[in-house]
Design an enzyme around this catalytic site. Structure first.
Site, PDB file in Angstrom:
ATOM      1  N   ASN A   7     -11.764   0.334  -2.683  1.00 53.89           N
ATOM      2  CA  ASN A   7     -11.131  -0.961  -2.293  1.00 53.89           C
ATOM      3  C   ASN A   7     -11.489  -1.914  -3.363  1.00 53.89           C
ATOM      4  O   ASN A   7     -12.621  -2.537  -3.528  1.00 53.89           O
ATOM      5  CB  ASN A   7     -11.705  -1.312  -0.888  1.00 53.89           C
ATOM      6  CG  ASN A   7     -11.137  -2.744  -0.156  1.00 53.89           C
ATOM      7  OD1 ASN A   7     -10.341  -3.144  -0.886  1.00 53.89           O
ATOM      8  ND2 ASN A   7     -11.529  -2.936   0.583  1.00 53.89           N
ATOM      9  N   ASN A  12      -6.905  -8.271   0.361  1.00 51.54           N
ATOM     10  CA  ASN A  12      -5.732  -7.507   0.841  1.00 51.54           C
ATOM     11  C   ASN A  12      -5.620  -6.465   1.800  1.00 51.54           C
ATOM     12  O   ASN A  12      -4.657  -6.025   2.081  1.00 51.54           O
ATOM     13  CB  ASN A  12      -4.994  -6.971  -0.380  1.00 51.54           C
ATOM     14  CG  ASN A  12      -5.335  -5.939  -1.099  1.00 51.54           C
ATOM     15  OD1 ASN A  12      -6.377  -5.243  -0.448  1.00 51.54           O
ATOM     16  ND2 ASN A  12      -5.044  -5.754  -2.142  1.00 51.54           N
ATOM     17  N   ASP A  13      -6.870  -6.276   2.433  1.00 54.20           N
ATOM     18  CA  ASP A  13      -7.091  -5.400   3.483  1.00 54.20           C
ATOM     19  C   ASP A  13      -6.058  -5.561   4.668  1.00 54.20           C
ATOM     20  O   ASP A  13      -5.545  -4.538   5.263  1.00 54.20           O
ATOM     21  CB  ASP A  13      -8.449  -5.320   3.967  1.00 54.20           C
ATOM     22  CG  ASP A  13      -9.424  -4.961   2.677  1.00 54.20           C
ATOM     23  OD1 ASP A  13      -9.111  -4.559   1.712  1.00 54.20           O
ATOM     24  OD2 ASP A  13     -10.798  -5.149   2.804  1.00 54.20           O
ATOM     25  N   GLY A  33      -8.390   0.069   3.594  1.00 50.91           N
ATOM     26  CA  GLY A  33      -8.527  -1.055   2.424  1.00 50.91           C
ATOM     27  C   GLY A  33      -8.615  -0.578   1.161  1.00 50.91           C
ATOM     28  O   GLY A  33      -8.481  -1.588   0.252  1.00 50.91           O
ATOM     29  N   ASP A  35      -6.869   0.376  -2.472  1.00 56.02           N
ATOM     30  CA  ASP A  35      -5.875  -0.323  -3.020  1.00 56.02           C
ATOM     31  C   ASP A  35      -5.440   0.280  -4.596  1.00 56.02           C
ATOM     32  O   ASP A  35      -6.451   0.805  -4.960  1.00 56.02           O
ATOM     33  CB  ASP A  35      -5.728  -1.738  -2.946  1.00 56.02           C
ATOM     34  CG  ASP A  35      -7.254  -2.272  -3.282  1.00 56.02           C
ATOM     35  OD1 ASP A  35      -7.711  -1.785  -4.305  1.00 56.02           O
ATOM     36  OD2 ASP A  35      -7.787  -3.329  -2.597  1.00 56.02           O
ATOM     37  N   ASP A 208       9.112  14.260  -2.230  1.00 49.90           N
ATOM     38  CA  ASP A 208       8.323  14.762  -0.989  1.00 49.90           C
ATOM     39  C   ASP A 208       9.490  15.568   0.022  1.00 49.90           C
ATOM     40  O   ASP A 208      10.540  15.106  -0.387  1.00 49.90           O
ATOM     41  CB  ASP A 208       8.076  13.355  -0.282  1.00 49.90           C
ATOM     42  CG  ASP A 208       7.237  13.918   1.206  1.00 49.90           C
ATOM     43  OD1 ASP A 208       6.342  14.473   1.099  1.00 49.90           O
ATOM     44  OD2 ASP A 208       7.810  13.459   2.318  1.00 49.90           O
ATOM     45  N   GLU A 237       8.554  18.884  -3.530  1.00 49.11           N
ATOM     46  CA  GLU A 237       7.468  19.533  -2.728  1.00 49.11           C
ATOM     47  C   GLU A 237       8.401  20.570  -1.994  1.00 49.11           C
ATOM     48  O   GLU A 237       9.226  20.324  -0.746  1.00 49.11           O
ATOM     49  CB  GLU A 237       6.799  18.341  -1.632  1.00 49.11           C
ATOM     50  CG  GLU A 237       5.824  19.109  -0.862  1.00 49.11           C
ATOM     51  CD  GLU A 237       5.938  18.327   0.603  1.00 49.11           C
ATOM     52  OE1 GLU A 237       4.744  18.452   1.297  1.00 49.11           O
ATOM     53  OE2 GLU A 237       6.744  17.591   1.036  1.00 49.11           O
TER      54      GLU A 237
HETATM   55 CA   LIG Z   1      -8.132  -3.693  -0.237  1.00 46.58          CA
END
Ligand SMILES: [Ca+2]
Ligand SMILES: [Ca+2]
Length: 494
Positions: A7, A12-13, A33, A35, A208, A237
């Site tokens: 984090n 920005n959580d 959280g 990032d 993906d 994938e």
């Molecule tokens: Ca964050």
């Protein structure tokens, strides 16, 4: 997995204007959280480990309401439920943080692989909440899940309905299956992929849920990207069991009516056989013979060197737990991973022996990297030597030395491979070119072995000694002996 690594920006959580406002590190299904800034802050650590390229689980916005998959309230912290292709998730730092991370990585000579999801989007995507046309998505009379089976797509005896369910069935009720046969959908995805590559300077794409997409569309988008960016790396994938099925979904040497054009795949047959090599006792068809047999089928691939190989990822049990926390086997596994043909992929935390099985859920193998959060205790900070146990430090150094060696090894980077039939559990293979010969030798049997070098003359002729890449020690070939579970990566010397 950006939400779980570090984090770097607690501001920005969570956001009040996003559908899921949850943020709780104590809840395995919530956002924690982590990032992009957190990753950028630790590029030095990754560089020291010998990492050359970052593949992150998707960074595109997932402004999704919480789901109740498996009867538990969950966020889509993993990122696979896009809601706006042109927006990097604000909780990861948004478009600005992604620009910054890519630039910082490039400044260190590292590359970025972005995780593409063409097959589906989250049901809160703006173009799903207000669909432009009915056949924008694959519609069924009643909800129809994909069977998750690749076999009907490869099987010459397959029934049409089985193929249709594999490709047009939905991955989950909240992951809406896009109809890539609709030219507007196809154009949207192609234009987006080209835009993102150009805008952010992406070096490659990991695609993906590859075989769940329309195959004609897949070839079209790969062609469009490669035409625009000829140096791009693209691998799909393809979570399949056999080499035949794996090769089917990329460029191959098979004479079949439809040919996929993807450069490579995430190599699951090699993954399964690596685990068998480490876990099973040596036998005619067991243990390291499984790995040998799988690699012997590489003739099906046009270029097996483009496959991505791995011992674990965010969807699999942690490798250290899989092998019963056996440190010798861990080192053998890393020796194989970092020297076999293909592009080796590590999963965050492998290097400090993070463990766990996916029981009761995936969240168990997606724990926060210790030390990645501002209030983590320094004694548990695995980013620094002081926060690692002796074993964790040894694991880190083992991988780092192999990875740093690999960076400058022409034999591994662009050379050939030769493997010898395993004998009494001894597995020997070489990576070689004009300049260099590297030997990986592993005793998977239960007795001490002194190799009979006369057998390996085709590759060791002219060499008399070998330098252990991890310890740096030089030994005469004649002095080499391996205890059970011992494995070395050695550069041969005259
Ligand atoms: Ca964050
Ligand atoms: Ca599909």
């Amino acid at each position: 997995m950006p939400d779980r690594f570090s984090n770097g920006d607690p501001s920005n959580d969570h956001f009040d204007d996003m559908r899921d406002k949850g943020h709780d590190r104590d809840n395995p299904f919530d956002r924690h959280g982590g990032d992009l800034k957190g990753i950028q802050n630790h590029l030095g650590y990754l560089d020291e480990l010998g990492v050359t390229t970052l593949w992150m689980t998707p960074v595109v916005e997932n402004d999704m309401a919480r789901t109740t998959e498996g009867g538990v309230s969950r966020s889509t912290y993993h990122g696979y439920a896009f809601t706006n292709h042109y927006q990097i998730d604000k909780r990861l730092g948004g478009n600005t943080a992604y620009h910054d991370l890519v630039q910082a990585a490039h400044a260190k000579g590292m590359k970025i692989i972005q995780d593409a999801v063409y097959n589906h989007v989250g049901n809160d995507h703006w173009f799903i909440r207000d669909m432009p046309m009915k056949d924008w998505v694959n519609q069924w009379p009643a909800y129809t899940n994909t069977s998750y089976k690749d076999q009907p797509l490869v099987d010459p005896y397959a029934a049409a309905i089985d193929k249709k369910v594999s490709v047009d069935g939905w991955f989950t009720p909240f992951l809406v299956d896009l109809n890539q046969r609709n030219p507007y959908v196809s154009n949207f995805l192609i234009q987006y992929a080209i835009w993102a590559t150009e805008e952010f300077g992406v070096d490659g794409w990991r695609v993906d849920t590859y075989f769940y997409s329309d195959p004609v569309f897949l070839n079209k988008i790969n062609d469009a990207l490669l035409k625009e960016f000829p140096a791009l790396t693209v691998f799909g994938e393809a979570w399949v069991q056999t080499v035949t099925n794996s090769a089917y979904f990329c460029e191959n040497n098979m004479n079949i009516p439809f040919k996929h054009n993807c450069q490579g795949v995430t190599d699951f047959p090699v993954y399964f056989s690596l685990v068998d090599a480490l876990k099973q006792s040596y036998g005619w068809n067991e243990g390291v013979n499984r790995l040998y047999q799988v690699l012997a089928q590489d003739l099906l691939y046009k270029n097996p060197m483009r496959n991505c190989i791995f011992l674990t990822n965010h969807d699999l049990d942690r490798i250290y737990s899989v092998i019963g926390e056996d440190f010798d086997k861990f080192k053998m596994g890393m020796n194989l991973l970092l020297t076999l043909r293909g592009i080796p992929q590590l999963y965050y935390g492998d290097e400090v022996l993070m463990k766990n099985f996916k029981d009761p859920s995936d969240a168990e193998v997606r724990k926060d990297f210790p030390g990645g959060w501002p209030n983590d205790k320094p004694k548990d900070n695995r980013f620094i030597k002081e926060g690692r146990s002796d074993k964790q430090e040894e694991a880190f150094q083992h991988i780092s030395r192999l990875a740093q060696f690999r960076k400058n090894s022409t034999a591994i980077g662009s050379g050939k491979m030769m493997q010898y039939l395993p004998k009494d559990g001894l597995y020997v293979y070489f990576r070689y070119d004009q300049q260099q010969t590297v030997m990986t030798i592993s005793n998977t049997g239960d007795k001490k072995i002194k190799p009979d070098w006369s057998w390996y003359q085709e590759r060791i002729k002219g060499f008399t000694q070998a330098r252990n890449v991890v310890t740096g020690k030089v030994k005469a070939l004649s002095e080499i002996e391996l205890d059970p579970k011992e494995s070395y990566v050695m550069e041969l010397l005259k």
